[in-house]
Design an enzyme around this catalytic site. Structure first.
Site, short mmCIF file in Angstrom:
data_model
loop_
_atom_site.label_atom_id
_atom_site.label_comp_id
_atom_site.label_asym_id
_atom_site.label_seq_id
_atom_site.Cartn_x
_atom_site.Cartn_y
_atom_site.Cartn_z
N GLN A 179 1.30 -0.79 0.18
CA GLN A 179 0.38 -0.09 -0.26
C GLN A 179 0.88 1.64 0.49
O GLN A 179 1.76 1.28 1.28
CB GLN A 179 -0.89 0.00 1.34
CG GLN A 179 -1.74 0.84 1.17
CD GLN A 179 -2.01 0.77 2.75
OE1 GLN A 179 -1.81 0.33 3.36
NE2 GLN A 179 -3.51 2.17 3.17
N SER A 210 1.08 6.45 2.50
CA SER A 210 1.69 7.68 3.57
C SER A 210 3.26 7.65 2.30
O SER A 210 3.67 6.89 2.25
CB SER A 210 2.07 6.68 4.56
OG SER A 210 1.23 6.02 5.39
N GLU A 252 -9.15 -1.83 5.44
CA GLU A 252 -8.25 -1.43 6.38
C GLU A 252 -8.29 -1.70 7.65
O GLU A 252 -7.70 -2.92 8.60
CB GLU A 252 -6.87 -0.37 6.52
CG GLU A 252 -5.41 -0.24 6.78
CD GLU A 252 -4.64 0.48 6.99
OE1 GLU A 252 -5.34 1.89 6.14
OE2 GLU A 252 -3.23 0.67 6.98
C1 LIG Z 1 4.32 -0.86 11.10
C2 LIG Z 1 3.40 -0.24 10.53
C3 LIG Z 1 3.16 0.02 8.85
C4 LIG Z 1 3.01 1.00 7.82
N1 LIG Z 1 2.47 0.33 6.77
C5 LIG Z 1 2.18 1.01 5.42
C6 LIG Z 1 2.03 1.02 4.57
O1 LIG Z 1 2.28 -0.79 4.61
N2 LIG Z 1 1.12 1.61 3.80
C7 LIG Z 1 1.51 3.00 3.87
O2 LIG Z 1 1.21 4.12 2.95
N3 LIG Z 1 1.65 3.48 5.19
C8 LIG Z 1 1.94 2.89 6.85
N4 LIG Z 1 1.87 2.15 7.50
C9 LIG Z 1 1.59 4.30 7.64
C10 LIG Z 1 0.55 4.78 9.02
O3 LIG Z 1 -0.62 4.80 8.36
C11 LIG Z 1 0.79 6.13 9.14
O4 LIG Z 1 2.30 6.22 9.68
C12 LIG Z 1 0.10 7.04 10.48
O5 LIG Z 1 -0.98 6.68 9.34
C13 LIG Z 1 0.39 8.07 11.15
O6 LIG Z 1 1.16 8.66 10.26
P1 LIG Z 1 2.55 9.61 10.24
O7 LIG Z 1 3.43 9.02 10.88
O8 LIG Z 1 2.29 10.79 9.30
O9 LIG Z 1 1.92 10.43 11.60
P2 LIG Z 1 1.42 12.04 11.75
O10 LIG Z 1 0.11 12.06 11.02
O11 LIG Z 1 2.33 12.67 11.34
O12 LIG Z 1 1.60 11.78 13.22
C14 LIG Z 1 2.22 11.65 14.45
C15 LIG Z 1 1.53 12.32 15.39
O13 LIG Z 1 0.59 13.86 15.88
C16 LIG Z 1 -0.33 12.65 15.73
N5 LIG Z 1 -1.43 13.70 15.36
C17 LIG Z 1 -1.64 13.71 13.68
N6 LIG Z 1 -2.97 15.07 13.15
C18 LIG Z 1 -3.88 14.87 14.45
C19 LIG Z 1 -5.48 15.72 15.31
N7 LIG Z 1 -5.85 15.98 14.07
N8 LIG Z 1 -5.97 15.24 15.60
C20 LIG Z 1 -4.95 14.57 16.81
N9 LIG Z 1 -3.34 14.53 17.09
C21 LIG Z 1 -2.68 13.93 15.46
C22 LIG Z 1 -0.85 11.74 15.94
O14 LIG Z 1 -2.21 10.77 16.58
C23 LIG Z 1 0.52 10.90 16.32
O15 LIG Z 1 0.57 10.92 17.20
C24 LIG Z 1 2.38 1.92 8.72
C25 LIG Z 1 2.62 2.56 10.06
C26 LIG Z 1 3.59 1.25 11.06
C27 LIG Z 1 3.71 1.91 12.40
#
Ligand SMILES: Cc1cc2nc3c(=O)[nH]c(=O)nc-3n(C[C@H](O)[C@H](O)[C@H](O)COP(=O)(O)OP(=O)(O)OC[C@H]3O[C@@H](n4cnc5c(N)ncnc54)[C@H](O)[C@@H]3O)c2cc1C
Length: 416
Positions: free
Chosen positions: A136, A139, A254
């Protein structure tokens, strides 16, 4: 203790047929050893089992995707069938889709809902049999929760699209044959409107996959870079600019397919014949006569029962042919926090043994891995904070979160 919905005659016939089929396709002794809890016999049966053959066998049977149309490898069935299949697979320590969980759980349902006939013919059966593994590509380094802001660009060039940009966290990209790619095709439109959904052959020139090492030591996910990657327009899913609607289908699936799997659910391949995952956990905790440890275990047991009852409520809705309510989101958040606390407790209760263990002590190593891996549960498939906000808005009816950039053209959002 497992809460179970009472089977109707139709349900119990389907269950019996499925278990009979399992008996025919699994190595001899598998079903019997689990039914009797015979660890040695189960170990013997498991030594003759192979995940790729299993994926092919269940993929060709229709049982891997009972809700998919028959012509694409499913059973054209109902939600209660899926429920029964999941229960029995869990009972008999079997995975549904092996390493192609993203293919079966996410890509397949999206192609079924938004793909054209040729795409359905080309991809669905090979997803089910595990011949083609999927990842996928959503991100990016600067957007995960705010997924609609993705900046990877796809520019039309005749019958092709030229893609440049970067994704991150891409689970199993290093093994994947195809990826579900969300890319920006019109930067002048507001963020949700300028996106398009593509199916990308990961072997296309210009795709570079770089594995990332996690703190568990394994490399589950990757960075993926695109440099002038050409995708034929025939690999576009849905209309140009309709990518967000298609991506929402992927995201909804998902949550259902994998997000927040509980510790108990991930033990299916743990190599034990025991059907009761709670007992497995209990057995792994030393010094259970210590009153503090007993108190904590009692608390975890209560919470595990609450979790089971919530799951039961969702399952019983499915068995009645109804859609589950908010239980999925609630359980995703609860499981993630519960996994974190319980794995931390298991580490503490084991003491030094869970930090430094004998080379072949797989139980101690397993505890440490679970403790480290549980951190990801609160992030993957939507963070706990984002899900709490969704619950506040959709269940409790609180006002929507403020989104100042929602109606701005994407290329006028500061930082884009
Ligand atoms: C093990 C693992 C596997 C993954 N696999 C995939 C994959 O296969 N494909 C893919 O596309 N993605 C994948 N992901 C990514 C995952 O979907 C994202 O990490 C997740 O959506 C969070 O995005 P970010 O890491 O950019 O954090 P951010 O969005 O930058 O968030 C950082 C922090 O801020 C908080 N935050 C952000 N916005 C808000 C808001 N509006 N209100 C309150 N708090 C907020 C979040 O809760 C978090 O604590 C994976 C992640 C993990 C950990």
């Amino acid at each position: 203790m497992r809460f179970k919905v009472e089977d109707t005659k139709e349900h119990s016939e389907f269950r019996a047929t499925f278990v009979e089929w399992l008996g025919q396709v699994l190595p001899p002794g598998w079903i019997e050893s689990i039914n009797s809890g015979d660890e040695l016999a189960f170990k013997e049966a498991r030594s003759k089992w192979d995940i790729f053959s299993w994926m092919k066998t269940i993929g060709l049977s229709g049982y891997a995707a009972p809700l998919w149309p028959k012509e694409f490898g499913g059973l054209s069935g109902e939600a209660w069938m899926q429920q029964i299949i999941r229960e029995e697979l869990s009972n008999f320590r079997l995975p549904l889709a092996g390493i192609n969980l993203l293919g079966v759980g996410l890509a397949g349902p999206t192609i079924i809902e938004h793909g054209n006939q040729a795409q359905k013919q080309n991809y669905l059966q090979k997803i089910l049999t595990g011949e083609e593994i999927w990842c996928q590509l959503f991100s990016e380094p600067s957007c995960g929760s705010d997924l609609a802001s993705v900046g990877t660009k796809a520019v039309r060039d005749g019958d092709e699209w030229v893609v440049n940009g970067q994704k991150v966290w891409t689970t199993i990209a290093q093994f994947a044959k195809y990826g579900m790619l969300l890319a920006r095709t019109d930067p002048s439109k507001p963020k949700h409107e300028g996106l398009t959904y593509f199916l990308l052959d990961m072997k296309t020139p210009g795709v570079e996959v770089r594995p990332l090492r996690q703190m568990t030591g394994s490399s589950e996910f990757n960075e993926v870079f695109f440099t002038d990657v050409r995708i034929p327009d025939t690999n576009r899913v849905g209309d140009i600019g309709d990518g967000w609607r298609c991506a929402r289908t992927t995201l909804m699936n998902e949550r259902v397919a994998l997000a927040g799997l509980s510790i108990d659910e991930t033990t299916f391949l743990g190599g034990s014949a025991k059907k009761d995952p709670w007992q497995l956990f209990l057995d792994s905790i030393p010094d259970r006569s210590n009153p503090i440890i007993r108190q904590k275990l009692a608390q975890f047991w209560i919470e595990s029962q609450v979790k089971e009852i919530t799951t039961f409520r969702a399952n019983s809705a499915r068995m009645r042919g109804q859609s589950p309510g908010p239980e999925g989101g609630v359980n995703k958040v609860f499981n993630a926090e519960y996994n974190k606390r319980r794995s931390e407790f298991a580490m503490n209760a084991t003491g030094m043994g869970s930090i430094a263990w004998q080379t072949h002590d797989s139980h101690a190593q397993d505890k440490s891995t679970r403790f480290l891996r549980a951190r990801a549960n609160t992030i993957e498939g939507g963070t706990s904070e984002i899900l709490r906000s969704q619950m506040a808005e959709r269940i409790l009816g609180l006002p929507r979160d403020i989104e100042v950039d929602k109606d701005l053209p994407w290329d006028q959002i500061p930082g884009k």
